[in-house]
Scaffold this active site. Sequence first.
Site, PDB file in Angstrom:
ATOM      1  N   ASP A   1       0.819  -1.220   0.000  1.00 38.64           N
ATOM      2  CA  ASP A   1       0.000   0.000   0.000  1.00 38.64           C
ATOM      3  C   ASP A   1       0.842   1.254   0.000  1.00 38.64           C
ATOM      4  O   ASP A   1       0.772   2.092  -0.905  1.00 38.64           O
ATOM      5  CB  ASP A   1      -0.846   0.094   1.275  1.00 38.64           C
ATOM      6  CG  ASP A   1      -2.018  -0.843   1.278  1.00 38.64           C
ATOM      7  OD1 ASP A   1      -1.858  -1.970   0.792  1.00 38.64           O
ATOM      8  OD2 ASP A   1      -3.067  -0.420   1.783  1.00 38.64           O
TER       9      ASP A   1
ATOM     10  N   ARG B   1      -2.616   5.497  17.179  1.00 32.00           N
ATOM     11  CA  ARG B   1      -2.639   6.519  16.138  1.00 32.00           C
ATOM     12  C   ARG B   1      -2.073   7.865  16.576  1.00 32.00           C
ATOM     13  O   ARG B   1      -1.170   8.402  15.931  1.00 32.00           O
ATOM     14  CB  ARG B   1      -4.070   6.707  15.613  1.00 32.00           C
ATOM     15  CG  ARG B   1      -4.386   5.852  14.427  1.00 32.00           C
ATOM     16  CD  ARG B   1      -3.530   6.235  13.255  1.00 32.00           C
ATOM     17  NE  ARG B   1      -3.454   5.146  12.289  1.00 32.00           N
ATOM     18  CZ  ARG B   1      -2.419   4.984  11.482  1.00 32.00           C
ATOM     19  NH1 ARG B   1      -1.375   5.793  11.518  1.00 32.00           N
ATOM     20  NH2 ARG B   1      -2.410   3.992  10.630  1.00 32.00           N
TER      21      ARG B   1
ATOM     22  N   ASP C   1      -9.257   5.186  11.301  1.00 36.31           N
ATOM     23  CA  ASP C   1      -7.844   5.534  11.395  1.00 36.31           C
ATOM     24  C   ASP C   1      -7.498   6.793  10.623  1.00 36.31           C
ATOM     25  O   ASP C   1      -6.676   7.587  11.051  1.00 36.31           O
ATOM     26  CB  ASP C   1      -6.983   4.353  10.948  1.00 36.31           C
ATOM     27  CG  ASP C   1      -6.822   3.350  12.087  1.00 36.31           C
ATOM     28  OD1 ASP C   1      -6.948   3.785  13.246  1.00 36.31           O
ATOM     29  OD2 ASP C   1      -6.587   2.173  11.815  1.00 36.31           O
TER      30      ASP C   1
ATOM     31  N   SER D   1      -4.471  11.764   1.932  1.00 33.85           N
ATOM     32  CA  SER D   1      -5.019  10.473   2.340  1.00 33.85           C
ATOM     33  C   SER D   1      -5.137   9.575   1.113  1.00 33.85           C
ATOM     34  O   SER D   1      -5.814   9.913   0.154  1.00 33.85           O
ATOM     35  CB  SER D   1      -6.390  10.702   2.976  1.00 33.85           C
ATOM     36  OG  SER D   1      -7.051   9.482   3.129  1.00 33.85           O
TER      37      SER D   1
END
Lengths: 375, 375, 375, 375
Positions: free
Chosen positions: A15, A94, A123, A142
């Site tokens: 990713d 986080r 998240d 993002s």
Amino acid sequence: MSKGSVVLAYSGGLDTSCILVWLKEQGYDVITFLADIGQDENFEAAREKAQKLGAKKVYIEDLREEFVQDFIWPAVQANAVYEDRYLLGTSVARPCIAQRQVEIARKEGAEYISHGATGKGNDQIRFELTCYALYPEVKPWSMDANLMHISYESGILENPKSHAPADLYLMTKNPQDSPDTPDDLEIEFRNGVPVKVANLKDTTSKTSPLEIFSYLNQIGGKHGVGRIDIVENRFIGMKSRGIYETPGGTILLSAHLDIETFTMDKEVRRIKQGLGIKFSELVYNGFWYSPECEFVRHCIAKSQENVEGKVQLSVYKGHVYILGRESPKSLYNEELVSMDVQGDYDPCDASGFIKINAVRLREHRRMQGFSYSKK
Amino acid sequence: MSKGSVVLAYSGGLDTSCILVWLKEQGYDVITFLADIGQDENFEAAREKAQKLGAKKVYIEDLREEFVQDFIWPAVQANAVYEDRYLLGTSVARPCIAQRQVEIARKEGAEYISHGATGKGNDQIRFELTCYALYPEVKPWSMDANLMHISYESGILENPKSHAPADLYLMTKNPQDSPDTPDDLEIEFRNGVPVKVANLKDTTSKTSPLEIFSYLNQIGGKHGVGRIDIVENRFIGMKSRGIYETPGGTILLSAHLDIETFTMDKEVRRIKQGLGIKFSELVYNGFWYSPECEFVRHCIAKSQENVEGKVQLSVYKGHVYILGRESPKSLYNEELVSMDVQGDYDPCDASGFIKINAVRLREHRRMQGFSYSKK
Amino acid sequence: MSKGSVVLAYSGGLDTSCILVWLKEQGYDVITFLADIGQDENFEAAREKAQKLGAKKVYIEDLREEFVQDFIWPAVQANAVYEDRYLLGTSVARPCIAQRQVEIARKEGAEYISHGATGKGNDQIRFELTCYALYPEVKPWSMDANLMHISYESGILENPKSHAPADLYLMTKNPQDSPDTPDDLEIEFRNGVPVKVANLKDTTSKTSPLEIFSYLNQIGGKHGVGRIDIVENRFIGMKSRGIYETPGGTILLSAHLDIETFTMDKEVRRIKQGLGIKFSELVYNGFWYSPECEFVRHCIAKSQENVEGKVQLSVYKGHVYILGRESPKSLYNEELVSMDVQGDYDPCDASGFIKINAVRLREHRRMQGFSYSKK
Amino acid sequence: MSKGSVVLAYSGGLDTSCILVWLKEQGYDVITFLADIGQDENFEAAREKAQKLGAKKVYIEDLREEFVQDFIWPAVQANAVYEDRYLLGTSVARPCIAQRQVEIARKEGAEYISHGATGKGNDQIRFELTCYALYPEVKPWSMDANLMHISYESGILENPKSHAPADLYLMTKNPQDSPDTPDDLEIEFRNGVPVKVANLKDTTSKTSPLEIFSYLNQIGGKHGVGRIDIVENRFIGMKSRGIYETPGGTILLSAHLDIETFTMDKEVRRIKQGLGIKFSELVYNGFWYSPECEFVRHCIAKSQENVEGKVQLSVYKGHVYILGRESPKSLYNEELVSMDVQGDYDPCDASGFIKINAVRLREHRRMQGFSYSKK
């Protein structure tokens, strides 16, 4: 010419590697950041991969001590549980990671911060709220890479009726395969946080935050403690199914609840219970670095001043059993509670107490009688 | 000449037998009342003993169905847990017994009610508050017989550090001696109360409230589920140590939490969670028959209208594991939550949502920066 | 031979004079204590009367500064209002007086403390709880002298339908007789407490706690501010009718609410609002000196760190009108709120924010539709 | 070819007229909707203007009765006040208007809904949340016309220090210019909502919801009641200054608080107070049509079952004074509260009540003594 610098939360996986490449192609300088918060990871391999893919700089940092002390300990003090069941493992990680990432961005003069958290989950929110809270001018990228293998796994569990496959769990043994003999521990608390754990059957003893927590994870994992399968309500209002393992956190929750009730005044406890529920919601929703969460943490820490003493417990086959407790600060008065000793306590006072409490109830009943008679 | 009639909560034991004799000596007519709420008791022996000791009339009544349906079910709906751990087994029994005792007193024209609950505990309060609430003119006699054998047992546990002896438990097997194979159950709920339990491994199936609850007690007991050792805060403000076994209640708490979170709106759940905590405190303190507890029960019952569906779970070695759930009323939307399907959900909305949530956090940080710069 | 010493809260009135004589007759040495907390009283006359009646020692102490600073200021910070209306004037005075009385008792080696507060009211509870909290071994004598003239006055108001007679009020002018021109004030706060009040129309300016509060009482009284006629719920569960005048407190409540909302984060405010309601109940019920009230005061004080700035207001004919406010710590961002300036705020974010908030609502509606269709 | 139909909330003003034209230019059929909720408006002029600008259909509907009964009355029952001061006038109007607009859209088969509420305020959120909640598939067009004259007015007030100009207020007289004689009213409640208002000085009497509320607006306006100047926290987290006039609502809040405390059990009141605060936040934030707000409204309505009786009050120079109250359902017991009558109440019970409440406080003090001695 570079469009500027991005600090990317990089895991070494597919990713975030894709994101790294894409950001470079768009003309950004990419600084990768990988935090060690205790996950099972080949950090050096990740470093090499990032460099190979063109990262301008690679940060790999051990945040484990800080994570336990500054993020897990306050959650322990709060008895933090979201919706009565979830112990907030991911939620507290986080802000720990993101605050360090912000520090790096500020230090490196980077205007952008990027991550690969999914757009539908919590998240992304936790990550970005932390970034905005600590670095108001920042711009987060993002990027939801949404890889097939992840979706595949999610796929099975997304049907809330499906049972979780046995090989899903990583930290905890299947209770059915766990040892037939319990481990008995003594955990010592000061200010509501553990300062020592000792195994009552061997000579093991741990005293630093990271060692304590790691040891509890190990013992809890060995006995299959802390597995839950729940449906939870995400901040954005959809329900999702989650399966979690929190072996050490589950042991600490039991032990802390016990020492807290033993040493804390009843009414302080009631108020603090409400603050703990609030804390859990805030942390779940990503508001660790908010004025209200700072305020709540301050209040909870204050409530823990006398939460001190030792709890003995047994860990066996997925469950934690409290065996006993002692404390120099206990409000428990053996003499007062004893049925053999009268002491300060006059039974006649109890009658008065009950009758005064009943004044309102009797009036209420009489009023109802009055209403009845009119019908 | 009789001084009037007393309805005495009579157990057949030494305590209440002494009270019976004493009340007769004082010149009262004594009517004994013994409620069957599922305890292990020789009811006929108690009847004979009461008659032998001079009771004018003996009531022995089976309140089990009523107890489960009218008192335990509301507690299940509320997820009732006092101080995060105690499932209120005794607390819900008291108002059930006392309300029937009041009915008998009214029917028999008795002005007095008597019981043997200890003056330091919560049971006296629960008993007497119920009596005053339902029969404002009544006069309760509270007689604390304080027998040695009870005090002796209490004696050991009154030191909160002492571990409970293994032979203390009556309803639950020691988990270490419990079966090596789990029982898997499916519990079906409607309006937040169980309407059916089925064993997934054999053909057992129960549908009446009493049968369901008894079966869950049996399965839970067999696997050592529901033992706790806690220090709790009594209503009168002293701390006391309590050891409880609630096998069926513990299974139901897990299952109900699961189906509730699955079917109830997130924000309704938050409000209802607060009401459930309130309910637990009220019941613990003896206020079942109070205007506020009636109000809270009404509100909680309203919240349960869509709490419907089936939960599958496994009971093994002292622990309950949720396996899966399904419901026709679920708010869980598999398509919405899926990472593979975009559906209605626009990732761009999440960015807006996060940025608006961050408006306040960014302002706060800027204000702090502004303050800093002035130092 | 003396039976020991009693410290008696002595007002110089008929009630407590009777108690003084009675205690002496019982063989106690009586030390009288009269606190000046700003009431209209001839203290020297009281001293002479006590001595004439045989008091062994007479304490008369000016607690006014302490009362304002240590008891009224925390109530201001809390926006303390019981049951939405009562500003707790008497409730905060009790612990102030009683704590000093306990100090005197300890100093004088007195085992007993006595007062004339009525057995049905809250003052007995407030008084005695404070004594027990600060001096656990003490024995309070509660003597309800219940004089006719008081009962007579009570008599009229005890019918909740009767209107209060116009001459009842002592601190406040009848608004209908109050000046036709308002007084405009500016109150400056730091840490949520007033540090300065200035009259905007003349040169009056006050800076010490006692002067500030006295001046606000004077201005409020002049304009008939702060009269209420309520039915309230006493701690012991009965309802009672109360008529109160709180001129200065009412002005401060308005001004503090304003500067607090101006400077405090929205979500901190929500949590603090709940703590303020809790604080009010605790103080009303007499629990100023309790662990939970100490905890709540600590949390509230923490929340006030940035409550700083100036509020301008107008006092006229029984009402307080806020005119404007300013603060160096305000979270109010004129640029952000302005409709003319876009600034940081992207309208598109609002759409995302709304849509995410609506996810849950839409699902809920669809589920209802689904249910409908099945009917 | 039309792109489909839009139902536009049309005021007849410049803003929404611009939107009407723009939508037509984009190819939509525009249906305008104008709700009469009591504002001062020339409805026929608006109709003509809409038709002239090309509206395909024009709806003008009188929602006043419905607005008072279905939206204002629940707010009265809740004692709804946002952040301790704002009476939510606009907030309750939005869902009333939007729900009717949704009905029209469904009836007309329109896929779009449009409005002119500003992007920074709460009204956009309230409007759109209602639309999504009631019509999940709808698409709202949000058009912020942001006209200069509005911004100009906002401009002055956006500085929170500036005093509001005297000519700003529309519904209320300046208290300094209001009559020198009060109006005395009697308001009768049933189920917590007003069923009758009578002027005690003339023969005026109103009984329908709309008439009652209009009359209270008229009387309150005449005496300058209900003006506030506040800074509030918007849902989106920014602070804004607001100036509001709520004459009728302010009178009702006072009267309802009074009759409610008079007739409602103390502990029910405490729980209901929390629900009222929740209700206020939900309504302020636009969640009228949410599962949680429906739940809260249901609970609040339940709590109002005995809120019945008459309140007498005086309205004068900007303030409301409660004079007295009576009720057939009151829990106020004149005999119990009287100092002359002993009745059921035994002063000795109060001592027991206090001592039991002090058990905890004394233990706490002893523990502190124990700690001290160790230092």
